[in-house]
Write a protein that holds these residues in place. Structure first.
Motif, short mmCIF file in Angstrom:
data_model
loop_
_atom_site.label_atom_id
_atom_site.label_comp_id
_atom_site.label_asym_id
_atom_site.label_seq_id
_atom_site.Cartn_x
_atom_site.Cartn_y
_atom_site.Cartn_z
N VAL A 50 0.84 -1.20 0.00
CA VAL A 50 0.00 0.00 0.00
C VAL A 50 0.87 1.25 0.00
O VAL A 50 0.61 2.21 -0.74
N ALA A 51 1.95 1.24 0.79
CA ALA A 51 2.84 2.41 0.84
C ALA A 51 3.45 2.64 -0.54
O ALA A 51 3.54 3.78 -1.02
N SER A 52 3.82 1.55 -1.20
CA SER A 52 4.45 1.65 -2.51
C SER A 52 3.45 2.18 -3.55
O SER A 52 3.81 2.99 -4.43
N LYS A 53 2.19 1.76 -3.46
CA LYS A 53 1.15 2.25 -4.38
C LYS A 53 0.94 3.75 -4.19
O LYS A 53 0.85 4.51 -5.15
N GLY A 54 0.89 4.19 -2.91
CA GLY A 54 0.69 5.61 -2.61
C GLY A 54 1.85 6.46 -3.12
O GLY A 54 1.64 7.52 -3.71
N ARG A 55 3.07 5.93 -2.94
CA ARG A 55 4.26 6.67 -3.37
C ARG A 55 4.27 6.83 -4.90
O ARG A 55 4.48 7.93 -5.41
N THR A 56 3.96 5.74 -5.60
CA THR A 56 3.97 5.81 -7.07
C THR A 56 2.86 6.74 -7.56
O THR A 56 3.06 7.50 -8.51
N VAL A 65 -5.03 9.07 -1.88
CA VAL A 65 -5.58 9.02 -0.52
C VAL A 65 -5.43 7.61 0.02
O VAL A 65 -5.69 6.63 -0.69
N GLN A 66 -5.02 7.50 1.27
CA GLN A 66 -4.97 6.18 1.91
C GLN A 66 -5.89 6.17 3.13
O GLN A 66 -5.84 7.08 3.96
N GLY A 93 -10.22 5.83 -8.93
CA GLY A 93 -9.87 4.43 -8.71
C GLY A 93 -9.95 4.10 -7.23
O GLY A 93 -9.49 4.89 -6.39
N ILE A 94 -10.56 2.96 -6.91
CA ILE A 94 -10.65 2.52 -5.50
C ILE A 94 -10.03 1.13 -5.43
O ILE A 94 -10.41 0.23 -6.20
N LEU A 95 -9.09 0.97 -4.51
CA LEU A 95 -8.45 -0.33 -4.36
C LEU A 95 -8.55 -0.76 -2.90
O LEU A 95 -8.15 -0.01 -2.02
N VAL A 96 -9.15 -1.92 -2.69
CA VAL A 96 -9.19 -2.48 -1.34
C VAL A 96 -8.09 -3.52 -1.26
O VAL A 96 -8.11 -4.52 -2.00
N GLN A 97 -7.11 -3.29 -0.41
CA GLN A 97 -5.97 -4.21 -0.32
C GLN A 97 -6.44 -5.55 0.29
O GLN A 97 -7.04 -5.57 1.36
N LEU A 98 -6.15 -6.64 -0.40
CA LEU A 98 -6.48 -7.98 0.10
C LEU A 98 -5.22 -8.60 0.70
O LEU A 98 -4.11 -8.22 0.30
N PRO A 99 -5.29 -9.52 1.61
CA PRO A 99 -6.53 -10.10 2.16
C PRO A 99 -7.16 -9.18 3.21
O PRO A 99 -6.48 -8.37 3.83
N LEU A 100 -8.48 -9.37 3.41
CA LEU A 100 -9.20 -8.65 4.48
C LEU A 100 -9.28 -9.56 5.70
O LEU A 100 -9.17 -10.79 5.57
N ILE A 277 2.18 -2.51 -10.03
CA ILE A 277 1.86 -1.14 -9.56
C ILE A 277 1.77 -0.18 -10.75
O ILE A 277 0.89 0.68 -10.80
N ALA A 278 2.66 -0.36 -11.73
CA ALA A 278 2.62 0.52 -12.90
C ALA A 278 1.26 0.41 -13.60
O ALA A 278 0.68 1.42 -14.03
N MET A 279 0.74 -0.82 -13.70
CA MET A 279 -0.55 -1.00 -14.38
C MET A 279 -1.72 -0.46 -13.56
O MET A 279 -2.74 -0.05 -14.10
N LEU A 280 -1.56 -0.46 -12.23
CA LEU A 280 -2.58 0.17 -11.38
C LEU A 280 -2.65 1.67 -11.68
O LEU A 280 -3.75 2.25 -11.75
N MET A 281 -1.49 2.28 -11.89
CA MET A 281 -1.46 3.70 -12.23
C MET A 281 -2.12 3.93 -13.60
O MET A 281 -2.89 4.86 -13.78
N ALA A 282 -1.79 3.04 -14.54
CA ALA A 282 -2.36 3.16 -15.89
C ALA A 282 -3.88 3.03 -15.85
O ALA A 282 -4.61 3.75 -16.54
#
Ligand code: NAD
Length: 299
Positions: A50-56, A65-66, A93-100, A277-282
């Protein structure tokens, strides 16, 4: 020796293009792509992702937003937050980090994310779009879409006449991967734990995608000479040569042996991993473009 497919370099290229396209969208329409990531609980691996996604996302110029929720958060509270983000026009875009955590129904949460903000591509509408070939508007899970981009860099966009074997049939990697290959005109076989003569099946493949989760399971003598090998697996194994209690990461493919036979191969780490992560940004960028009535750039 096989060409090494440098996922880090391709991911950096995608991220740079997302950054430029973000600046262009902002300048032309005033829209800034917005990505919201939700994490529930304190799973250390999830926190790193999650930290890496936010940074990118910040590097790309996104509104990022986290939401960090306690492990005891109820399903109802999580669904209320998702409903707020679904209605928030600054979020694309909304991403729920798994696992919950175990007390939350993952399926219910995934289906609660608005399909047009489901950048992970797990909502039934996006799964259905991919399955019916609506790839222009579908959100596709990021690991297979990143793997596909690596395949395109080696083989081009049209895979007519090529045999592709996907090992693994998960909803997150194997099945969407097979659909992407099919949409690119490959002849696709999905192999899995009940497949008879897996080595024989893999020997017929011009493109092999291994998404199993078993360290170095795919042997060098399973690989057809010249094949393109995409190793999605991330497995941590003991590495006594590095010292007591040390570990290292390996893929699902015996890299040393396979790279002597393959035409091109992804290393682990440094292959598929950075692409996710790059494709999440795309995907978030594409969502923002669509919300502004514009055609999303292709990568
Ligand atoms: P999963 O456990 O959901 O699915 C594994 C699949 O492998 C199953 O479909 C199963 O049928 C198949 N399988 C198991 N044993 C087998 C065998 N002996 N022979 C043939 N098939 C067999 O896993 P997943 O979520 O699809 O992930 C697969 C791997 O990819 C894992 O190592 C995971 O860590 C990795 N992964 C990497 C990324 C990334 O960003 N690079 C993202 C997601 C997953």
């Amino acid at each position: 020796m096989a060409d090494i497919i440098d996922g880090k370099a391709v991911a950096a290229d995608v991220t740079a293009k997302v950054k430029d396209a973000t600046a262009a969208l902002k300048a032309e329409t005033g829209v800034t792509p917005g990505l919201a990531v939700i994490i529930v609980g304190e799973d250390p691996a999830s926190q790193v992702y999650v930290a890496s996604k936010g940074r990118t996302a910040k590097e790309c110029g996104f509104h990022s937003v986290q939401h960090t929720l306690k492990a005891e958060t109820s399903q109802a509270e999580l669904l209320t937050l998702i409903a707020q983000l679904n209605a928030d026009t600054a979020i694309h875009g909304i991403l729920v980090q798994l696992p919950l955590p175990k007390h939350i129904d993952e399926g219910a949460v995934i289906q609660a994310v608005a399909a047009d903000k489901d950048v992970d591509g797990f909502h039934f509408i996006n799964v259905g779009k991919l399955g019916t070939g609506e790839t222009d508007t579908a959100f596709v899970p990021c690991t297979p879409s990143g793997s596909m981009l690596l395949i395109e860099r080696v083989r081009g966009r049209d895979l007519s006449g090529l045999n592709a074997v996907v090992i693994g049939r998960s909803n997150i990697v194997g099945k969407p991967m097979a659909n992407l290959l099919l949409a690119a005109n490959a002849t696709v076989t999905i192999a899995h734990s009940r497949t008879k003569d897996l080595p024989g099946v893999v020997r017929g493949a011009d493109i092999v995608v291994a998404a199993v989760g078993r360290p170095e399971m795919v042997k060098g003598d399973w690989i057809k000479p010249g094949a393109t090998v995409i190793d999605v697996g991330i497995n941590r194994i003991a590495a006594p040569e590095k010292g007591e209690g040390k570990t290292r990461i390996v893929g699902d493919v015996d890299y040393a042996a396979a790279s002597r036979v393959a035409g091109a191969i992804t290393p682990v780490p440094g292959g598929v991993g950075p692409m996710t992560i790059a494709m999440l940004m795309a995907a978030t960028l594409a969502s923002a473009y669509r919300s502004a009535g514009r055609q999303a750039p292709r990568f």
